[in-house]
Design an enzyme around this catalytic site. Structure first.
Site, PDB file in Angstrom:
ATOM      1  N   HIS A 128       0.692   3.103   1.242  1.00  0.00           N
ATOM      2  CA  HIS A 128       1.002   1.914   2.024  1.00  0.00           C
ATOM      3  C   HIS A 128       1.334   2.293   3.468  1.00  0.00           C
ATOM      4  CE1 HIS A 128       2.217  -2.253   2.520  1.00  0.00           C
ATOM      5  NE2 HIS A 128       3.340  -1.857   3.090  1.00  0.00           N
ATOM      6  N   ALA A 170       5.676   4.529  -1.053  1.00  0.00           N
ATOM      7  CA  ALA A 170       4.720   5.407  -0.385  1.00  0.00           C
ATOM      8  C   ALA A 170       3.323   5.299  -0.991  1.00  0.00           C
ATOM      9  CB  ALA A 170       5.189   6.858  -0.464  1.00  0.00           C
ATOM     10  N   GLU A 171       3.181   4.451  -2.013  1.00  0.00           N
ATOM     11  CA  GLU A 171       1.868   4.295  -2.638  1.00  0.00           C
ATOM     12  C   GLU A 171       1.373   2.862  -2.471  1.00  0.00           C
ATOM     13  OE1 GLU A 171       1.176   6.586  -6.300  1.00  0.00           O
ATOM     14  OE2 GLU A 171       3.238   7.341  -6.111  1.00  0.00           O
ATOM     15  N   MET A 172       1.542   2.009  -3.480  1.00  0.00           N
ATOM     16  CA  MET A 172       0.992   0.663  -3.381  1.00  0.00           C
ATOM     17  C   MET A 172       2.015  -0.370  -2.921  1.00  0.00           C
ATOM     18  SD  MET A 172      -1.307   1.095  -6.836  1.00  0.00           S
ATOM     19  CE  MET A 172      -2.306  -0.386  -6.782  1.00  0.00           C
TER      20      MET A 172
END
Length: 374
Positions: A128, A170-172
């Protein structure tokens, strides 16, 4: 001076001979390896192959050919061929849908690419707003056998794993309390959930179930190695065959990479903790709080390994040969730089299973060729 053989009991002489390089390597000779000898050895049924050399407690599972679908190892998963097609299709749609992310730009498949053994081509996947974590996206082929999940084993099942990357900032970065409503408002999702579950209600539990079910169907593609395991003795060429023998014996790879998917699903410190440095990652310790787990990460599958790089928990290796060179040297063994580090209970200890292998250049080439056949 009397010869050693004259000075020792017969039983002791036999033990020495059994431990000699010639006895341990019946197909080795002064010029290298006798491949015709290896072919005779490996033409036998698998149970009669040379026993693997195992470091540590000696526990291992024998190699085995893949017979898709592999039996699922989580509880209570169904084998892939018995998964209801509507549930599998829903899981597939969710896996490839960027709507599961806050930005509508990142899908599970963005970091787990189907053409790359469901791993990523980048060392650390951007998430993200371009944020990056610390760990490489692992290959998902054969993930039904990878229990527990994640590099540090923090998820006991695929269901428990499924929502982690979706919610991770830090991902989706998708707020989980908003996800069911978001999906329910999109065309076709209520119908897909009704086909899979009997009614159109969209819930987190059902999203977890569908994603986990789909991932259990991601079995590795059978290869020439599987044909060889089934008795087709010409399926591996001479170099690959030598690599197989080295993998089982001199290189001691089966200490950690064994069973059908070539992983022990255990956690080991390979000396790549980067303790006190920029890339520091204490691995399994963050889950278990056991100092013995500092820097330990789960053994990845070697199935489709040539397609799943870059490798290691942090993706620092872009070359299989580079990894083999480091294993051949015994892997890094950090030493305390001062008294404070020496007294630190969290100072990482490289696994005792690792020591120099003394493989020659041609043997390293053969081992790499075998890995590429997996």
């Amino acid at each position: 001076m009397r010869r050693l053989r004259d000075m020792l009991p017969v039983a002791a002489v036999l033990m020495l001979l059994a431990a000699s390089p010639a006895a341990a390597e019946p197909c080795a000779n002064a010029s290298g390896w006798d491949v015709s000898c290896l072919r005779r050895l490996y033409a036998a049924p698998l149970a009669a192959w040379p026993a693997p050399r195992i470091e540590g407690d000696g526990g291992y599972r024998e190699m085995a050919p893949l017979s898709p679908p592999l039996p699922a190892s989580s509880s209570p998963p169904a084998p892939a061929d018995t998964v209801p097609e509507p549930l599998r299709q829903l899981g597939s749609r969710l896996f490839f849908d960027p709507a599961l992310s806050a930005s509508d730009a990142i899908a599970c498949a963005s970091c787990h690419r189907p053409d790359h053994a469901f791993a990523d081509t980048q060392a650390i996947s951007p998430g993200h707003d371009g944020r990056r974590g610390r760990r490489n996206a692992p290959a998902l082929v054969g993930v039904a056998h990878a229990v527990p999940l994640f590099w540090d084993g923090r998820a006991p099942t695929l269901e428990a794993q499924a929502l982690g990357p979706i919610a991770d900032a830090a991902e989706m970065a998708m707020p989980l309390d908003r996800l069911p409503g978001k999906l329910a408002a999109l065309p076709g999702y209520r119908e897909d959930f009704a086909a899979a579950f009997g009614d159109g209600e969209v819930t987190l539990a059902r999203i977890q179930s569908a994603l986990a079910t789909y991932q259990r169907t991601l079995v590795p593609v059978p290869t020439r190695f599987d044909d060889f395991l089934r008795g087709r003795t010409d399926a591996l060429d001479d170099r690959e065959l030598l690599g197989l023998h080295l993998f089982r014996t001199k290189a001691r790879c089966m200490s950690c990479h064994n069973g059908p998917t070539l992983t022990d699903n255990r956690f080991h410190n390979l000396g790549l903790t980067y303790y006190g440095r920029q890339r520091e990652d204490l691995g399994r310790y963050r889950v278990s709080a056991d100092p013995a787990d500092v820097g330990a990460f789960r053994t990845p599958t070697l199935r489709s390994v040539a397609q799943s790089g870059p490798w290691m928990h942090n993706g620092v290796f872009s070359s299989l040969r580079g990894i083999l060179n480091l294993y051949n040297a015994g892997m890094p063994r950090p030493r305390p730089a001062n008294a404070a580090q020496a007294a630190d209970p969290l100072f990482p200890q490289t696994s005792r299973l690792l020591r120099p292998l003394e493989l020659r250049a041609d043997e390293l080439q053969a081992l790499e060729a075998f890995l590429r056949a997996l």
